[in-house]
Design a protein around this motif. Structure first.
Motif, PDB file in Angstrom:
ATOM      1  N   PHE A 110       0.834  -1.194   0.000  1.00  0.00           N
ATOM      2  CA  PHE A 110       0.000   0.000   0.000  1.00  0.00           C
ATOM      3  C   PHE A 110       0.872   1.248   0.000  1.00  0.00           C
ATOM      4  CE2 PHE A 110       0.884  -1.023   4.357  1.00  0.00           C
ATOM      5  CZ  PHE A 110       1.108   0.199   4.974  1.00  0.00           C
ATOM      6  N   GLN A 111       0.259   2.345  -0.477  1.00  0.00           N
ATOM      7  CA  GLN A 111       0.938   3.635  -0.487  1.00  0.00           C
ATOM      8  C   GLN A 111       0.357   4.453   0.658  1.00  0.00           C
ATOM      9  OE1 GLN A 111       0.432   6.044  -3.997  1.00  0.00           O
ATOM     10  NE2 GLN A 111       2.388   7.053  -3.661  1.00  0.00           N
ATOM     11  N   ALA A 112       1.186   4.758   1.624  1.00  0.00           N
ATOM     12  CA  ALA A 112       0.765   5.509   2.806  1.00  0.00           C
ATOM     13  C   ALA A 112       0.583   6.984   2.461  1.00  0.00           C
ATOM     14  CB  ALA A 112       1.819   5.362   3.898  1.00  0.00           C
ATOM     15  N   PRO A 113      -0.187   7.716   3.279  1.00  0.00           N
ATOM     16  CA  PRO A 113      -0.240   9.166   3.088  1.00  0.00           C
ATOM     17  C   PRO A 113       1.177   9.712   3.146  1.00  0.00           C
ATOM     18  CG  PRO A 113      -1.916   8.469   4.643  1.00  0.00           C
ATOM     19  CD  PRO A 113      -1.045   7.266   4.378  1.00  0.00           C
ATOM     20  N   GLY A 114       1.515  10.549   2.201  1.00  0.00           N
ATOM     21  CA  GLY A 114       2.881  11.048   2.085  1.00  0.00           C
ATOM     22  C   GLY A 114       3.612  10.370   0.951  1.00  0.00           C
ATOM     23  N   GLY A 115       3.088   9.206   0.468  1.00  0.00           N
ATOM     24  CA  GLY A 115       3.603   8.591  -0.737  1.00  0.00           C
ATOM     25  C   GLY A 115       4.418   7.330  -0.593  1.00  0.00           C
ATOM     26  N   GLN A 116       4.884   6.977   0.598  1.00  0.00           N
ATOM     27  CA  GLN A 116       5.748   5.818   0.753  1.00  0.00           C
ATOM     28  C   GLN A 116       4.981   4.515   0.541  1.00  0.00           C
ATOM     29  OE1 GLN A 116       5.470   8.319   3.177  1.00  0.00           O
ATOM     30  NE2 GLN A 116       7.067   9.337   2.000  1.00  0.00           N
TER      31      GLN A 116
END
Length: 144
Positions: A118-124
């Motif tokens: 998954f892509q976390a908030p902030g993009g990682q």
């Protein structure tokens, strides 16, 4: 040859406009603890000994961490994070953590692997794995 390992500190550049979503994810969804808050940086502890610096924009943090620029213009574009590094997130209760992560509204990636990416908030981008899971298949085989 000397052995090396990944340390217990990481820094992530994120867009300032994402700050509240990023904090909510790392603090509320993942259970992190905010250890320091500056105009341009949040320091968060995950688990007992992993420290994550979330870097937002220029400001007071540059004087705390000498020589580091936290410029928002240095952050990657949202889709560029998908081309960057995948990080591994370990959890004791994978299914419950997976439900909380998905419920938080993150972008789930279609990766041909049984783990949640998954892509976390902030993009990682993260791969969720079990705390004691045997991951030797990802190491090119066992190294007994």
């Amino acid at each position: 040859m000397a052995a090396v390992s990944i340390g217990n500190h990481a820094a992530l550049r994120v867009n300032r406009i994402e700050r509240e979503k990023v904090r909510t994810f790392y603090l509320d969804v993942l259970g992190g603890q905010l250890t320091r808050e500056l105009d341009d940086k949040d320091d968060i502890r995950l688990g007992s000994d992993f420290y994550l610096a979330l870097l937002y924009t220029r400001g007071d943090g540059a004087t705390v961490d000498q020589g580091v620029s936290y410029a928002a213009e240095d952050a990657l574009a949202e889709d560029d994070f998908l081309k960057a590094m995948f990080l591994e997130l370990k959890a004791d209760d994978v299914e419950n953590t997976k439900r909380r992560i998905i419920a938080s509204g993150v972008r789930v990636l279609n990766v041909p692997d049984p783990h949640l990416y998954f892509q976390a908030p902030g993009g990682q981008v993260f791969r969720l794995v079990g705390q004691d899971e045997d991951l030797s298949a990802y190491e090119g085989g066992r190294h007994d």
